[in-house]
Write a protein that holds these residues in place. Structure first.
Motif, PDB file in Angstrom:
ATOM      1  N   TYR A  64      88.130  66.127  40.912  1.00 37.58           N
ATOM      2  CA  TYR A  64      87.035  65.310  40.394  1.00 37.58           C
ATOM      3  C   TYR A  64      87.568  63.907  40.104  1.00 37.58           C
ATOM      4  O   TYR A  64      88.619  63.755  39.470  1.00 37.58           O
ATOM      5  CB  TYR A  64      86.489  65.876  39.082  1.00 37.58           C
ATOM      6  N   ASP A  65      86.821  62.903  40.536  1.00 37.52           N
ATOM      7  CA  ASP A  65      87.096  61.519  40.152  1.00 37.52           C
ATOM      8  C   ASP A  65      85.838  61.010  39.454  1.00 37.52           C
ATOM      9  O   ASP A  65      84.814  60.758  40.098  1.00 37.52           O
ATOM     10  CB  ASP A  65      87.418  60.674  41.389  1.00 37.52           C
ATOM     11  N   LEU A  66      85.902  60.914  38.133  1.00 33.66           N
ATOM     12  CA  LEU A  66      84.739  60.565  37.323  1.00 33.66           C
ATOM     13  C   LEU A  66      84.905  59.147  36.789  1.00 33.66           C
ATOM     14  O   LEU A  66      85.932  58.819  36.196  1.00 33.66           O
ATOM     15  CB  LEU A  66      84.589  61.537  36.150  1.00 33.66           C
ATOM     16  N   THR A  67      83.893  58.325  36.988  1.00 28.34           N
ATOM     17  CA  THR A  67      83.876  56.964  36.458  1.00 28.34           C
ATOM     18  C   THR A  67      82.672  56.842  35.540  1.00 28.34           C
ATOM     19  O   THR A  67      81.524  56.968  35.986  1.00 28.34           O
ATOM     20  CB  THR A  67      83.792  55.925  37.590  1.00 28.34           C
ATOM     21  N   LEU A  68      82.927  56.626  34.252  1.00 26.39           N
ATOM     22  CA  LEU A  68      81.884  56.661  33.238  1.00 26.39           C
ATOM     23  C   LEU A  68      81.842  55.336  32.480  1.00 26.39           C
ATOM     24  O   LEU A  68      82.877  54.696  32.272  1.00 26.39           O
ATOM     25  CB  LEU A  68      82.144  57.801  32.242  1.00 26.39           C
ATOM     26  N   ARG A  69      80.652  54.986  32.046  1.00 26.96           N
ATOM     27  CA  ARG A  69      80.466  53.821  31.169  1.00 26.96           C
ATOM     28  C   ARG A  69      79.504  54.260  30.072  1.00 26.96           C
ATOM     29  O   ARG A  69      78.373  54.685  30.357  1.00 26.96           O
ATOM     30  CB  ARG A  69      79.884  52.648  31.966  1.00 26.96           C
ATOM     31  N   TYR A  70      79.981  54.185  28.816  1.00 21.94           N
ATOM     32  CA  TYR A  70      79.179  54.695  27.707  1.00 21.94           C
ATOM     33  C   TYR A  70      78.959  53.602  26.682  1.00 21.94           C
ATOM     34  O   TYR A  70      79.909  52.961  26.221  1.00 21.94           O
ATOM     35  CB  TYR A  70      79.874  55.892  27.054  1.00 21.94           C
ATOM     36  N   ASP A  71      77.706  53.404  26.334  1.00 21.89           N
ATOM     37  CA  ASP A  71      77.339  52.440  25.296  1.00 21.89           C
ATOM     38  C   ASP A  71      77.099  53.211  24.008  1.00 21.89           C
ATOM     39  O   ASP A  71      76.168  54.016  23.918  1.00 21.89           O
ATOM     40  CB  ASP A  71      76.081  51.679  25.710  1.00 21.89           C
ATOM     41  N   THR A  72      77.944  52.980  23.012  1.00 19.91           N
ATOM     42  CA  THR A  72      77.851  53.760  21.780  1.00 19.91           C
ATOM     43  C   THR A  72      76.632  53.401  20.938  1.00 19.91           C
ATOM     44  O   THR A  72      76.235  54.190  20.081  1.00 19.91           O
ATOM     45  CB  THR A  72      79.126  53.582  20.937  1.00 19.91           C
ATOM     46  N   SER A  73      76.038  52.236  21.166  1.00 18.89           N
ATOM     47  CA  SER A  73      74.839  51.849  20.405  1.00 18.89           C
ATOM     48  C   SER A  73      73.594  52.519  20.967  1.00 18.89           C
ATOM     49  O   SER A  73      72.832  53.166  20.246  1.00 18.89           O
ATOM     50  CB  SER A  73      74.670  50.329  20.414  1.00 18.89           C
ATOM     51  N   SER A  74      73.390  52.392  22.277  1.00 20.42           N
ATOM     52  CA  SER A  74      72.192  52.980  22.901  1.00 20.42           C
ATOM     53  C   SER A  74      72.401  54.437  23.273  1.00 20.42           C
ATOM     54  O   SER A  74      71.439  55.140  23.578  1.00 20.42           O
ATOM     55  CB  SER A  74      71.825  52.195  24.151  1.00 20.42           C
ATOM     56  N   ARG A  75      73.679  54.881  23.294  1.00 14.63           N
ATOM     57  CA  ARG A  75      74.056  56.235  23.716  1.00 14.63           C
ATOM     58  C   ARG A  75      73.688  56.489  25.182  1.00 14.63           C
ATOM     59  O   ARG A  75      73.408  57.620  25.580  1.00 14.63           O
ATOM     60  CB  ARG A  75      73.434  57.291  22.797  1.00 14.63           C
ATOM     61  N   HIS A  76      73.734  55.443  25.952  1.00 11.75           N
ATOM     62  CA  HIS A  76      73.431  55.548  27.376  1.00 11.75           C
ATOM     63  C   HIS A  76      74.725  55.720  28.162  1.00 11.75           C
ATOM     64  O   HIS A  76      75.715  55.030  27.914  1.00 11.75           O
ATOM     65  CB  HIS A  76      72.701  54.288  27.864  1.00 11.75           C
ATOM     66  N   LEU A  77      74.687  56.648  29.124  1.00  9.71           N
ATOM     67  CA  LEU A  77      75.839  56.938  29.970  1.00  9.71           C
ATOM     68  C   LEU A  77      75.500  56.618  31.421  1.00  9.71           C
ATOM     69  O   LEU A  77      74.471  57.056  31.934  1.00  9.71           O
ATOM     70  CB  LEU A  77      76.235  58.410  29.851  1.00  9.71           C
ATOM     71  N   ASP A  78      76.350  55.846  32.060  1.00 11.64           N
ATOM     72  CA  ASP A  78      76.283  55.647  33.509  1.00 11.64           C
ATOM     73  C   ASP A  78      77.467  56.368  34.121  1.00 11.64           C
ATOM     74  O   ASP A  78      78.608  56.227  33.650  1.00 11.64           O
ATOM     75  CB  ASP A  78      76.348  54.159  33.862  1.00 11.64           C
ATOM     76  N   GLY A  79      77.212  57.129  35.178  1.00 10.74           N
ATOM     77  CA  GLY A  79      78.291  57.917  35.765  1.00 10.74           C
ATOM     78  C   GLY A  79      78.295  57.901  37.277  1.00 10.74           C
ATOM     79  O   GLY A  79      77.247  57.800  37.927  1.00 10.74           O
ATOM     80  N   ARG A  80      79.492  58.019  37.800  1.00 14.16           N
ATOM     81  CA  ARG A  80      79.699  58.218  39.245  1.00 14.16           C
ATOM     82  C   ARG A  80      80.749  59.303  39.393  1.00 14.16           C
ATOM     83  O   ARG A  80      81.871  59.179  38.894  1.00 14.16           O
ATOM     84  CB  ARG A  80      80.159  56.933  39.917  1.00 14.16           C
ATOM     85  N   ALA A  81      80.378  60.373  40.056  1.00 19.45           N
ATOM     86  CA  ALA A  81      81.281  61.505  40.228  1.00 19.45           C
ATOM     87  C   ALA A  81      81.571  61.692  41.703  1.00 19.45           C
ATOM     88  O   ALA A  81      80.648  61.776  42.517  1.00 19.45           O
ATOM     89  CB  ALA A  81      80.664  62.774  39.650  1.00 19.45           C
ATOM     90  N   VAL A  82      82.862  61.746  42.039  1.00 17.26           N
ATOM     91  CA  VAL A  82      83.290  62.014  43.409  1.00 17.26           C
ATOM     92  C   VAL A  82      84.030  63.345  43.397  1.00 17.26           C
ATOM     93  O   VAL A  82      85.045  63.493  42.695  1.00 17.26           O
ATOM     94  CB  VAL A  82      84.199  60.896  43.941  1.00 17.26           C
ATOM     95  N   LEU A  83      83.513  64.305  44.131  1.00 21.81           N
ATOM     96  CA  LEU A  83      84.067  65.655  44.153  1.00 21.81           C
ATOM     97  C   LEU A  83      84.647  65.921  45.529  1.00 21.81           C
ATOM     98  O   LEU A  83      83.915  65.988  46.530  1.00 21.81           O
ATOM     99  CB  LEU A  83      82.992  66.701  43.853  1.00 21.81           C
TER     100      LEU A  83
END
Length: 472
Positions: A64-83
């Motif tokens: 798994y190659d996971l690239t995540l971006r998390y905003d702790t204020s809005s609790r929004h997660l952007d993700g890209r997963a390469v399997l």
């Protein structure tokens, strides 16, 4: 006397806090195969009766190659997963476990693939059938506000929001709340996890920290776990942490991340981590990973700790017994993993018995005294509610009998075979199944082979017989 905790620590030290490989991959791949046929669909689950939709059939995720971006204020997660995966059968379509997040695109080997949602399943249909034995790459982009799942026992796991980030603990089914996964322990993989968070926050994952950089008000952390890992053991915990790094005398890189609110209580316990790992290595064999450490969060609503691979998670400052428990899991549960959740005693019974052994060898009660105190509980006590070798449902897998009666089973084995053979059995189990999987039946056979004794009656009584055993 060591009392039963009022509620299993799911520590998954279910011994309650504060009082309370690849060598085996061919076997695992065979178990993961779903339907057969020249253009068959992969199964929507790995065949576990306790969690029928956990995991998937027809393929193995190698990395798994996971690239995540998390905003702790809005609790929004952007993700890209390469399997990076391999088909174990011809696949016209296959499933991934993913819940609660919006999928914005899926490709297979760079070509757009059709996809649809079906409950916790992301159903992917590639443009062309994937032939058995073929390596293929799946890329999924997704975003949203991740939320934990509620387990059959009423607890939550997965991406659990906190006041400064997230406590990310995936046992038994929470991995799917933050990345698309083949989510059953049968399928183990290596991981690269990159997490970007607001500057001032720290993102902690498994394995070795490859690097971090801060720019434009955000910090990116790059983690790598190169040893095979079950999806539920992955973490991406985010918070305001004090970080400590050092290397032990045995060459293990330690990374501790501690919420400042827990720092003073955690410090004297975490200070003992190197000696605990050295002690466990003498008993169980060499530590199975390159790195170690702890994540001590301030998450009072969680209620448990978890043996995330190389870096256990604690919802508050742990006591020493909990640290020993989670450290023992690095051998029993993480390096040697389950093939079915009914065998959970191989994780929790072993880690609980490690607590008993540590106490016995460090001036506390003997394991026999702890055993006797438990055995004194009347037949009506919850300790005897179900046999630990097959708890009967996902609701029971983190309950007292799995932990305490599981540990009692090991003590009965120790009494039956004697200390020299008993510790040879534990070391041989950890060595033979390192980076892989094990079953109760395999452990029974190993114990019999090393000891030269008939042990089927002992295991039948202590693991599979209803009620309080009568032959202690």
């Amino acid at each position: 006397m060591t009392p039963l905790r009022s509620r299993p620590a799911r520590c998954r030290t279910a011994v309650l806090r504060r009082g309370a490989v690849l060598a085996t991959v061919p076997v695992v791949l065979a178990a993961l195969v779903g339907a057969t046929g020249p253009t068959a669909a992969g199964g929507s689950g790995a065949g576990d009766p306790y969690f029928p939709l956990s995991g998937n059939g027809g393929y193995h995720v190698r990395h798994y190659d996971l690239t995540l971006r998390y905003d702790t204020s809005s609790r929004h997660l952007d993700g890209r997963a390469v399997l990076d995966s391999r088909a174990t059968q011809d696949l016209s379509r296959f499933d991934l476990d993913l819940t609660g997040l919006k999928v914005t695109g899926v490709t297979v080997d760079g070509t757009r693939a059709a996809f649809r949602r079906d409950g916790q399943e992301l159903v992917v249909t590639p443009r062309h059938t994937l032939r058995a034995g073929r390596d293929f790459r799946v890329t999924v982009t997704y975003d949203g506000t991740p939320k934990p799942v509620t387990d059959p026992d009423g607890s939550t796991d997965g991406w659990i929001p906190t006041d400064d980030g997230a406590f990310v603990a995936g046992e038994p089914q929470g991995a799917m709340t933050w990345f698309p996964a083949n989510g059953h322990p049968k399928d183990k993989s290596s991981y690269d996890i990159t997490i970007t968070v607001p500057q001032g926050r720290t993102a902690v994952s498994n394995g070795v920290l490859l690097g971090q950089r801060t720019e434009h008000g955000r910090t990116t952390f790059r983690w790598r776990e190169s040893r095979p890992m079950a999806a539920y053991l992955a973490t991406a915990t985010v918070g305001t942490f004090k970080v400590e790094q050092y290397t032990t005398a045995d060459g293990i890189h330690v990374y501790n991340a501690v919420d400042p609110r827990e720092a003073s209580a955690a410090a004297p316990v975490l200070k003992q981590l190197p000696s605990v790992l050295a002690w466990a290595s003498r008993l169980f064999g060499p530590y199975p990973f390159r790195s170690a450490g702890s994540i001590v969060d301030h998450a009072p609503d969680v209620g448990y700790a978890l043996e995330a691979q190389t870096r256990p998670l604690y919802d508050s400052a742990p006591d020493l017994s909990t640290l020993v428990h989670e450290s023992a899991h690095q051998w029993f549960g993480d390096s040697v993993s389950l093939t079915a959740w009914k065998d959970i005693w191989l994780n929790e019974g072993f880690a609980t018995y490690a607590e008993w052994l540590y106490a016995e060898q460090h001036g506390g009660d003997s394991a026999q005294k702890t055993f006797d105190a438990l055995y004194a509980h009347p037949a009506s006590d919850h300790l005897w509610a179900f046999p630990p070798g097959d708890p009967g449902s996902g609701r029971n897998i983190f309950d007292t009998p799995v932990y305490a009666r599981g540990a009692m089973t090991l003590h009965e084995l120790r009494r039956a075979v004697g200390d020299p053979d008993f510790f040879r059995i534990l070391r041989a189990w950890a060595a033979a199944h390192r980076d892989g999987h094990g079953t109760t039946a395999q452990f029974e056979r190993l114990a019999g082979r090393i000891s030269g004794k008939r042990l089927d009656g002992l295991f039948r009584v202590w693991l599979f017989t209803e009620g309080k055993p009568k032959d202690a």
